[in-house]
Design a protein around this motif. Sequence first.
Motif, short mmCIF file in Angstrom:
data_model
loop_
_atom_site.label_atom_id
_atom_site.label_comp_id
_atom_site.label_asym_id
_atom_site.label_seq_id
_atom_site.Cartn_x
_atom_site.Cartn_y
_atom_site.Cartn_z
N LEU A 120 26.71 -74.32 39.66
CA LEU A 120 26.06 -73.58 40.74
C LEU A 120 26.11 -74.30 42.08
O LEU A 120 26.20 -73.65 43.13
N LEU A 121 26.06 -75.62 42.09
CA LEU A 121 26.19 -76.31 43.38
C LEU A 121 27.55 -76.08 44.03
O LEU A 121 27.61 -75.83 45.24
N PRO A 122 28.66 -76.13 43.28
CA PRO A 122 29.93 -75.76 43.91
C PRO A 122 29.94 -74.33 44.43
O PRO A 122 30.51 -74.05 45.50
N LEU A 123 29.30 -73.40 43.70
CA LEU A 123 29.21 -72.03 44.20
C LEU A 123 28.36 -71.97 45.47
O LEU A 123 28.71 -71.26 46.43
N ALA A 124 27.24 -72.70 45.48
CA ALA A 124 26.39 -72.71 46.67
C ALA A 124 27.15 -73.28 47.87
O ALA A 124 27.01 -72.78 49.00
#
Length: 505
Positions: free
Chosen positions: A417-421
């Motif tokens: 999720l951090l890469p998506l964010a």
Amino acid sequence: MGEKVVAGRFDLSDRQHYRDKLQKCLTGLERLLAQKRFDRPRNLMGLEIELNLTGADGMPKMLNGQVLERIASRDFQTELAMFNLEVNIAPHPLGGRVFDRLAEEIRTALAYAHRKAGELDAGIVMIGILPTLDRDDLVSSNLSEVDRYRLLNDQIVAARGEDFTLDIDGVEHLVCTSKSIAPEAACTSVQLHLQVTPGRFADVWNAAQAVAAVQVAIGANSPFLFGRELWPESRPPLFQQSTDTRPPELQAQGVRPRTWFGERWISSAHELFEENLRYFPALLPICDEEEPLDVLDAGGVPSLAELVLHNGTVYRWNRPVYGIADGVPHLRVENRVLPAGPTVTDVIANAAFYYGVVRALAEESRPVWTRLPFETAAANFDAACRHGIDARLDWPRRGRYGAPVTVDAVTLVRDELLPLAEAGLDAWGVDPADRDHYLGVIDERCRRRTNGAAWQSATFHRALESGLDRGAALAATTRRYSELMHLGEPVHTWPVGLPEPVPLG
């Protein structure tokens, strides 16, 4: 519920008249949607933060009216109880150094409010649930001196017809009753707003619902209530139970609670407004003079006042909002899952993560909600509240046909999720320095498995081990929390425990 409401009595015809007006409002909304009257994409976001007033001893202070007089700013307003305030931050376009600007605005506003409260020997504490609250603090006589809160309390109490039961079984088990909705005032939250076009609304709302559990897991900050250690994020069960209009018999029939995660993914904003009318009786059947369909026929933009008021009494964790700015209607998704605090940096980091990941999830070619059953998203939310940073969540595996697998929330955040964010914030046009700084706070929080709830619990137990009784340990934890909150370093850097031994007695 920020609209001015004048207290009064309702007769039997008021509810039918209000129901009729609600249907006209819904028809008006349908026509506005069909006519494509809504605002163009503007990438606007905004936030509200609910706050607590305490004394130097860490105990709540019932002074919001006096403090607001001294603050004398429209950015601050009352909340449900006399120890609550709310600060509203003006909308900002998502992009550039928006998060640094927001952080500076909030720090300035809170510092000013804290100084003004200090003139009355009080201070501002930004926390999910104030640990020092006692049952005697959360009674109807401590509701704010505002008609809408008193009227709302009277209507919810009348609808329920008996005492409210609070029953939260966590580290310890709390069971008690209340004669009013005042315990809901213990829940102090951050609300994140995102203006969206009607065409994007469903994707953004679905994405927000899917990620709500993750937000709670990494942002939990509410482990204590009435001297008991409960769930890392105790606000959701407390909020639901303290506003529950359903006696046990209606609960057994499956009647929906007014504080609600929902029960399905959606395909339009209209579905949520329509559900609110279909499932939930009016609490405040107050009719505006405006006739919305007449306004539309004349080429104007109706306020849909009854729809807006009713919508404000259905407490979805992601709420649809209709508003008008500069004569043009717009829709917003109001994300309500996060507790306040611990610091401004933590609040902004939570916001950056949310706005980034929601954008990325909403634009995926095969969205997560097509691979994640809604019931699983709801179960994830419950697990996150119960277990906080240590929660394990079900999430679809990467790949086109990946079924949900169980994974640590912190692993899900760091790996996926951090890469998506990051990609989502890039799509918004957020400056890389802002992006990296605030997402870095989330990454470190996950790496150290430390959020506000974890710090509060660890510090409380350290205080108990030093020989303090429970009440003194909770008060000392609150005072230390307040000190570190105002220093402003993110919570994952806070040293656990009290700064020095506290003398007994």
